[in-house]
Design a protein around this motif. Structure first.
Motif, PDB file in Angstrom:
ATOM      1  N   LEU A   6       0.877  -1.037  -0.018  1.00  0.00           N
ATOM      2  CA  LEU A   6      -0.183   0.041   0.063  1.00  0.00           C
ATOM      3  C   LEU A   6       1.012   1.156   0.011  1.00  0.00           C
ATOM      4  O   LEU A   6       2.032   1.251   0.540  1.00  0.00           O
ATOM      5  CB  LEU A   6      -0.971  -0.006   1.246  1.00  0.00           C
ATOM      6  N   PRO A   7       0.526   2.192  -0.748  1.00  0.00           N
ATOM      7  CA  PRO A   7       1.419   3.525  -0.783  1.00  0.00           C
ATOM      8  C   PRO A   7       1.618   4.129   0.649  1.00  0.00           C
ATOM      9  O   PRO A   7       2.772   4.444   0.591  1.00  0.00           O
ATOM     10  CB  PRO A   7       0.406   4.558  -1.648  1.00  0.00           C
ATOM     11  N   ALA A   8       0.656   4.124   1.643  1.00  0.00           N
ATOM     12  CA  ALA A   8       0.972   4.849   2.774  1.00  0.00           C
ATOM     13  C   ALA A   8       1.862   4.202   3.521  1.00  0.00           C
ATOM     14  O   ALA A   8       2.214   4.693   4.629  1.00  0.00           O
ATOM     15  CB  ALA A   8      -0.339   5.211   3.496  1.00  0.00           C
ATOM     16  N   PHE A   9       2.118   2.620   3.265  1.00  0.00           N
ATOM     17  CA  PHE A   9       2.748   1.798   4.214  1.00  0.00           C
ATOM     18  C   PHE A   9       3.877   0.933   3.739  1.00  0.00           C
ATOM     19  O   PHE A   9       4.172   0.109   4.215  1.00  0.00           O
ATOM     20  CB  PHE A   9       1.747   0.800   4.998  1.00  0.00           C
ATOM     21  N   GLN A  10       4.267   1.464   2.420  1.00  0.00           N
ATOM     22  CA  GLN A  10       5.452   0.775   1.823  1.00  0.00           C
ATOM     23  C   GLN A  10       6.705   0.818   2.902  1.00  0.00           C
ATOM     24  O   GLN A  10       7.207   1.911   3.404  1.00  0.00           O
ATOM     25  CB  GLN A  10       5.910   1.682   0.489  1.00  0.00           C
ATOM     26  N   GLY A  11       7.369  -0.220   3.046  1.00  0.00           N
ATOM     27  CA  GLY A  11       8.625  -0.318   3.960  1.00  0.00           C
ATOM     28  C   GLY A  11       8.015  -0.615   5.292  1.00  0.00           C
ATOM     29  O   GLY A  11       9.097  -0.995   6.121  1.00  0.00           O
ATOM     30  N   VAL A  12       6.929  -0.624   5.622  1.00  0.00           N
ATOM     31  CA  VAL A  12       6.475  -1.115   6.976  1.00  0.00           C
ATOM     32  C   VAL A  12       6.240  -2.450   7.014  1.00  0.00           C
ATOM     33  O   VAL A  12       5.363  -3.181   6.812  1.00  0.00           O
ATOM     34  CB  VAL A  12       4.922  -0.303   7.331  1.00  0.00           C
ATOM     35  N   ASP A  13       7.417  -3.020   7.222  1.00  0.00           N
ATOM     36  CA  ASP A  13       7.230  -4.675   7.398  1.00  0.00           C
ATOM     37  C   ASP A  13       7.811  -5.363   8.937  1.00  0.00           C
ATOM     38  O   ASP A  13       8.034  -6.493   8.810  1.00  0.00           O
ATOM     39  CB  ASP A  13       8.077  -5.291   6.139  1.00  0.00           C
ATOM     40  N   THR A  14       8.078  -4.274   9.647  1.00  0.00           N
ATOM     41  CA  THR A  14       8.522  -5.003  11.152  1.00  0.00           C
ATOM     42  C   THR A  14       7.854  -4.158  12.118  1.00  0.00           C
ATOM     43  O   THR A  14       7.132  -2.995  11.944  1.00  0.00           O
ATOM     44  CB  THR A  14       9.944  -4.675  11.301  1.00  0.00           C
ATOM     45  N   GLU A  15       7.717  -4.834  13.242  1.00  0.00           N
ATOM     46  CA  GLU A  15       7.188  -4.096  14.450  1.00  0.00           C
ATOM     47  C   GLU A  15       7.595  -2.682  14.816  1.00  0.00           C
ATOM     48  O   GLU A  15       6.882  -1.826  14.807  1.00  0.00           O
ATOM     49  CB  GLU A  15       7.505  -4.924  15.534  1.00  0.00           C
ATOM     50  N   ARG A  16       8.968  -2.717  14.590  1.00  0.00           N
ATOM     51  CA  ARG A  16       9.404  -1.222  14.891  1.00  0.00           C
ATOM     52  C   ARG A  16       8.897  -0.154  13.945  1.00  0.00           C
ATOM     53  O   ARG A  16       8.609   0.914  14.421  1.00  0.00           O
ATOM     54  CB  ARG A  16      10.805  -1.144  14.441  1.00  0.00           C
ATOM     55  N   GLU A  17       8.763  -0.187  12.525  1.00  0.00           N
ATOM     56  CA  GLU A  17       8.354   0.816  11.813  1.00  0.00           C
ATOM     57  C   GLU A  17       6.599   0.878  12.002  1.00  0.00           C
ATOM     58  O   GLU A  17       6.109   1.935  11.932  1.00  0.00           O
ATOM     59  CB  GLU A  17       8.216   0.273  10.252  1.00  0.00           C
ATOM     60  N   LEU A  18       6.090  -0.359  12.562  1.00  0.00           N
ATOM     61  CA  LEU A  18       4.702  -0.272  12.622  1.00  0.00           C
ATOM     62  C   LEU A  18       4.449   0.740  14.059  1.00  0.00           C
ATOM     63  O   LEU A  18       3.443   1.647  13.816  1.00  0.00           O
ATOM     64  CB  LEU A  18       3.882  -1.571  12.829  1.00  0.00           C
ATOM     65  N   THR A  19       5.142   0.449  14.937  1.00  0.00           N
ATOM     66  CA  THR A  19       4.753   1.003  16.297  1.00  0.00           C
ATOM     67  C   THR A  19       5.143   2.589  16.206  1.00  0.00           C
ATOM     68  O   THR A  19       4.712   3.524  16.664  1.00  0.00           O
ATOM     69  CB  THR A  19       5.494   0.577  17.400  1.00  0.00           C
ATOM     70  N   ALA A  20       6.087   2.761  15.318  1.00  0.00           N
ATOM     71  CA  ALA A  20       6.807   4.436  14.972  1.00  0.00           C
ATOM     72  C   ALA A  20       5.482   5.217  14.155  1.00  0.00           C
ATOM     73  O   ALA A  20       5.375   6.340  14.857  1.00  0.00           O
ATOM     74  CB  ALA A  20       7.765   4.271  13.968  1.00  0.00           C
ATOM     75  N   ILE A  21       4.826   4.615  13.578  1.00  0.00           N
ATOM     76  CA  ILE A  21       3.519   5.435  12.935  1.00  0.00           C
ATOM     77  C   ILE A  21       2.429   5.855  14.091  1.00  0.00           C
ATOM     78  O   ILE A  21       2.187   6.835  13.975  1.00  0.00           O
ATOM     79  CB  ILE A  21       2.883   4.525  11.875  1.00  0.00           C
ATOM     80  N   PHE A  22       2.215   4.839  15.101  1.00  0.00           N
ATOM     81  CA  PHE A  22       1.344   5.023  16.218  1.00  0.00           C
ATOM     82  C   PHE A  22       2.240   6.055  16.950  1.00  0.00           C
ATOM     83  O   PHE A  22       1.420   7.176  17.563  1.00  0.00           O
ATOM     84  CB  PHE A  22       1.047   3.657  16.948  1.00  0.00           C
ATOM     85  N   ARG A  23       3.477   6.139  17.218  1.00  0.00           N
ATOM     86  CA  ARG A  23       4.116   6.953  18.128  1.00  0.00           C
ATOM     87  C   ARG A  23       4.092   8.269  17.637  1.00  0.00           C
ATOM     88  O   ARG A  23       4.153   9.304  18.573  1.00  0.00           O
ATOM     89  CB  ARG A  23       5.440   6.200  18.444  1.00  0.00           C
ATOM     90  N   HIS A  24       4.095   8.573  16.459  1.00  0.00           N
ATOM     91  CA  HIS A  24       4.332   9.886  15.810  1.00  0.00           C
ATOM     92  C   HIS A  24       2.937  10.478  15.710  1.00  0.00           C
ATOM     93  O   HIS A  24       2.739  11.690  15.284  1.00  0.00           O
ATOM     94  CB  HIS A  24       4.960  10.032  14.481  1.00  0.00           C
TER      95      HIS A  24
END
Length: 245
Positions: free
Chosen positions: A134-152
């Motif tokens: 998906l365009p908005a989540f390219q490169g989001v393939d680990t827990e670290r990238e996932l939680t960073a989106i919520f944290r920001h």
């Protein structure tokens, strides 16, 4: 009515929409004789009509206030408030034409942004693979990238908040919690009907519109906020609409 019907959820009674019987209303107010009328009750009949009889004239303040008693699990589409004021002249018998519109919401158990933020373990490898396409989540393939989106996510940068709510809604769909063809009512969110092309749209249509516009540089802050609110309401099971009255 089908979700793409332009009249659906528009706050007007249109052909094909059912009338609700046994719907309760209350009447309060002060009449011209300085007598208070409180908690008169009436219910709709089989034609969806309610009636209050034998009332004194009233021109005091808002006159008589008629309020809908909205059951839990329903959305009011019209008017914007549960109560409306009516003035009554002496000897007048009127059909005041007070129209109240409602939609029944359905609880699917959608999980909030806060849930996905604190339960990244609920995201499977298949879900990560789908996200990465998906365009908005390219490169989001680990827990670290996932939680960073919520944290920001914060209200100062509406695009970050929109991305986080969109992520939560996408995860609800990928986890088979919210089917993509589920209807959601967006008519009570300023600007959302224009943004998504209707008052009632499917979750898939919401996802497609937001993803197609990413990174939302052509959207105003108000448009970003409207899209964020639509996702937020869906994640909180607030505006998911039942196809049956």
């Amino acid at each position: 009515l089908p979700p793409d019907a332009p009249s659906n959820g528009n706050g007007c009674f249109d052909a094909g929409e059912p009338l609700l019987s046994g719907w309760e209303f209350t009447l309060n107010g002060d009449c011209d004789l300085q007598v208070s009328v409180s908690e008169r009750q009436a219910s709709t009949d089989g034609e969806g009509v309610f009636r209050f009889d034998r009332l004194y004239p009233s021109h005091v303040g808002e006159g008589y206030t008629i309020c809908e008693v909205k059951p839990e699990g329903w959305i009011l589409t019209t008017p914007q408030e549960l109560c409306r004021g009516v003035h009554l002249d002496e000897g007048q018998s009127v059909e005041v034409g007070l129209a109240f519109g409602n939609l029944r919401i359905v609880q699917l158990g959608a999980r909030t942004m806060g849930y996905w933020k604190t339960h990244p373990d609920a995201v499977t490898e298949d879900m990560y693979q789908a996200l990465a396409l998906l365009p908005a989540f390219q490169g989001v393939d680990t827990e670290r990238e996932l939680t960073a989106i919520f944290r920001h996510a914060n209200a100062r940068k509406m695009d970050n908040m929109l991305r986080a709510q969109l992520l939560a809604l996408t995860l609800n769909v990928l986890a088979d919690i919210v089917p993509p063809d589920t209807w959601t009512y967006v008519g009570n969110i300023p600007g959302a009907s224009d943004l998504f092309g209707g008052n009632i749209v499917t979750i898939q249509e919401v996802l497609d519109v937001i993803e197609d516009a990413y990174p939302w540089t052509d959207w105003s802050r108000d448009q970003q906020e409207a899209a964020k609110d639509v996702c937020d309401n869906a994640n909180n099971n607030d505006n998911l609409v039942s196809p049956a009255p």
